[in-house]
Design an enzyme around this catalytic site. Structure first.
Site, PDB file in Angstrom:
ATOM      1  N   HIS A 118      10.489  -4.177   9.514  1.00 62.23           N
ATOM      2  CA  HIS A 118       8.911  -3.211   8.751  1.00 62.23           C
ATOM      3  C   HIS A 118       8.578  -1.911   9.961  1.00 62.23           C
ATOM      4  CE1 HIS A 118       4.897  -2.684   6.802  1.00 62.23           C
ATOM      5  NE2 HIS A 118       4.510  -2.259   7.462  1.00 62.23           N
ATOM      6  N   HIS A 155       0.922  -1.276  -0.177  1.00 61.19           N
ATOM      7  CA  HIS A 155      -0.341   0.283   0.054  1.00 61.19           C
ATOM      8  C   HIS A 155       0.856   1.142  -0.336  1.00 61.19           C
ATOM      9  CE1 HIS A 155      -4.335   1.395   0.546  1.00 61.19           C
ATOM     10  NE2 HIS A 155      -3.160   2.816   1.321  1.00 61.19           N
ATOM     11  N   GLY A 177      -4.926  -3.196  13.833  1.00 56.36           N
ATOM     12  CA  GLY A 177      -5.358  -2.032  12.262  1.00 56.36           C
ATOM     13  C   GLY A 177      -5.924  -3.869  11.352  1.00 56.36           C
ATOM     14  N   ALA A 214      -3.384  16.787   3.441  1.00 48.90           N
ATOM     15  CA  ALA A 214      -3.439  18.265   2.622  1.00 48.90           C
ATOM     16  C   ALA A 214      -2.702  19.561   3.844  1.00 48.90           C
ATOM     17  CB  ALA A 214      -4.898  18.928   2.031  1.00 48.90           C
ATOM     18  N   ARG A 270     -10.505  17.986  12.853  1.00 48.57           N
ATOM     19  CA  ARG A 270      -9.034  17.334  13.220  1.00 48.57           C
ATOM     20  C   ARG A 270      -8.234  18.762  12.406  1.00 48.57           C
ATOM     21  NH1 ARG A 270      -8.873  13.528   8.651  1.00 48.57           N
ATOM     22  NH2 ARG A 270      -8.445  15.555   7.398  1.00 48.57           N
TER      23      ARG A 270
END
Length: 610
Positions: free
Chosen positions: A127, A12, A181, A421, A521
């Site tokens: 990882h 991913h 997860g 962003a 947020r």
């Protein structure tokens, strides 16, 4: 000079990052160049960009670091699928061709394309070591606890340890198939969203529901210990041996089959989202408390996909045992490229680490920028009508457009690294408008109307609008905090009784950035990091008295955030954005003769599903 390139690929969000003499020079995801969302392929374009940004060719690199160990991961695939035989055999057969083509012979792939002239060593970093390095080394702490949580790496699904100076030490781990997860992703799948990209939708849906299933999750799905470790009851899940995330037993427990993608949301999905969010936050808090008790550290650094759960981060910051937290802005696999490069630089080579009070991530503005001559040539090719303005004129004009409830695409400076962003590739709006959340979701972003928007606020005004300590906020939009009660227009309890219909109810005097539970947020904006973006917000405050703007990513559903001015122009032309800013160029939709003045809502069909 030491130059180290880090790479994440074939899973991913492939990415590349360049570290030169310990400084982060460049980092970018491959998806931004190929325009394929979450592109997992070899990041040739991102590598080319990083080398160009560093003024290097491949033969000048000292090391190339890969963010995990493929052979160890293949060992996990073999062992788990054989253990599940014959049920796991179909999954193994599906995965084997990809492994034989790319992953088992990774060095052959790495030595192709932009790295064909590289002749030195490749370093393969585990990882979760890559995640840990990406969290600690750029952080503003000399020493800190480290917590990484994701779906799965090679074997680890969570790890914890400490970082001191140039060294990190991971001391404990949770192992596959027991994974927070993957547990969260199972509910993402069951609620009808796409795994590995829809988890943030599930998080955004949670405030519309009640955690009525939380006790069932704790009782039936997992055996949760006080230290945050747990074991899943695998009979409820198919991901470890099948092609689905959940089993028939899961469906029986939660009242029927998974919601079909794109079908109407029901209260069941809202309540399931609230329930798994509640359980996730509890597990993260337990892990953090155990880690602090064991290490005695005052600060903590986080990475891994679960660290993108900004609601859990906010709760950890408010209720957790640590004085400060710092989260890698590219906390997912893309950030592993940066972590791998930094791990080699500091842990293996012993290069001295420079700790900065504001962190070393440079606002995560690590991608490409574009010069004005390129932009002018693009606008002339597109036969666009445009205005070339000074900085002061530009910010004054754009602030006025925002105050008139116009939606502005804003593309300037270096592109952000990570999923958020941060004022370089953003769509902006007036947060005071009660209609803009629905308008921007449905007519510009072409996405679900319940999705919240985030605020960008001038740093010196954050305490006036949000009930948070300065250390709970920051420039990376990684924690959720509450809007101060003096700005409320409706109580959270009253809103909750309305369910999804509450999206149309003004929650505060900045309703477009206030979520159902009066949370937001938050990104803080300062002059040093953000330059022109800070000047725009300052001008908006001068004109309106409001130091906040809506800041959402410059893309539409199913596409990555824009990278180039061409990407920005295409998105502007295909949506209902009212104005476009490309550096100092202002383009008004009302003045364009060659693009439609209005785009039908059905334009969502032009784009791939999210």
């Amino acid at each position: 000079m030491s130059a180290i390139l880090g790479i994440s690929a074939f899973y991913h969000d492939a990415a590349a990052a360049l570290v030169v003499d310990g400084e982060i020079v460049a980092a970018a995801q491959e998806e931004r160049f190929t325009r394929k969302k979450h592109d997992p392929s070899f990041p040739a374009h991102a590598i080319e960009y990083c080398l160009q940004a560093g003024g290097l060719t491949a033969d000048k690199l000292d090391y190339v670091a890969y963010y995990e160990k493929p052979l160890l991961k293949f060992d996990r695939l073999l062992e788990t699928q054989l253990a599940a035989a014959p049920r796991g055999f179909r999954v193994f057969l599906q995965a084997l061709p990809v492994w034989l083509k790319d992953k088992l012979f990774l060095q052959r792939e790495l030595r192709s394309g932009p790295l064909k002239d590289y002749r030195r060593r490749f370093v393969f970093v585990e990882h979760h070591e890559s995640h840990a390095a990406s969290a600690f080394y750029p952080s503003p702490f000399d020493e800190a606890a480290i917590l990484t949580i994701d779906g799965v790496g090679e074997w680890a699904t969570a790890s914890c340890g400490v970082g001191r100076g140039e060294r990190i030490e991971l001391q404990q781990e949770l192992r596959y198939p027991h994974s927070l997860g993957l547990l969260y992703s199972a509910f993402t799948y069951f609620c009808g969203f796409r795994v590995n990209s829809g988890e943030y939708k599930l998080m955004g849906l949670a405030p519309y529901g009640k955690p009525i299933y939380a006790a069932t999750i704790r009782e039936k799905l997992l055996d949760l210990k006080e230290d945050g470790s747990f074991r899943l009851d695998l009979s409820y899940f198919d991901y470890w041996h099948g092609l689905r995330m959940t089993s028939r037993k899961f469906e029986q427990l939660f009242g029927g089959p998974p919601r079909p993608p794109e079908s109407p949301l029901t209260q069941r999905e809202c309540d399931l989202a609230a329930s798994i969010q509640d359980v996730t936050e509890e597990i993260v808090l337990r892990m953090a408390r155990q880690l602090q008790a064991r290490t005695g550290m005052r600060h903590i650094c986080l990475a891994g996909g679960v660290a993108l759960n900004c609601v859990a981060n906010g709760r950890l910051s408010r209720e957790g045992p640590f004085e400060r937290i710092w989260i890698q802005p590219a906390a997912g696999d893309a950030g592993g490229a940066l972590g791998a490069a930094q791990f080699v630089n500091h842990q293996l080579l012993g290069e001295t680490r420079k700790v900065r009070p504001e962190d070393s991530q440079q606002g995560s503005l690590l991608g490409p920028a574009f010069v004005e001559d390129e932009i002018r040539a693009l606008l002339n090719r597109e036969r666009a009508t445009y205005h070339e303005l000074s900085d002061d004129e530009l910010c004054e004009r754009v602030a006025g457009l925002l105050a008139d409830e116009q939606v502005v695409g804003w593309c300037q400076g270096r592109m952000e690294f990570g999923p958020r962003a941060l004022g370089s590739r953003s769509i902006l709006g007036d947060p005071r408008s009660p209609k803009l959340q629905s308008v921007m979701n449905l007519k510009i972003k072409f996405r679900e109307s319940f999705r919240p928007f985030a605020p960008a606020i001038l740093e010196d005004a954050a305490a006036d609008y949000f009930d948070a300590r300065p250390q709970d906020l920051g420039p990376y939009m990684m924690t959720v905090v509450k809007v101060r009660p003096e700005h409320w227009r409706a109580t959270p309890a009253g809103m909750l009784s309305e369910g999804l219909a509450a999206v149309h109810t003004p929650r505060s005097d900045v309703p477009a950035i206030t979520h159902m539970d009066h949370s937001a947020r938050v990104q803080t904006v300062d002059e040093q990091r953000h330059g022109r973006f800070w000047r725009l917000l300052d001008q908006f405050r001068n004109q309106t008295g409001c130091p906040v703007v809506i800041n959402t990513s410059f893309n539409v559903r199913g596409e990555p955030i824009v990278c180039t001015p061409e990407d920005a122009w295409r998105c502007f032309a295909a949506t209902n954005i009212d104005a476009l800013v490309l550096e100092r160029f202002l383009i008004l939709r009302s003045e364009q003769q060659h693009i439609p003045q209005q785009v039908a809502d059905g334009s969502v069909r032009q784009f791939a599903p999210d």
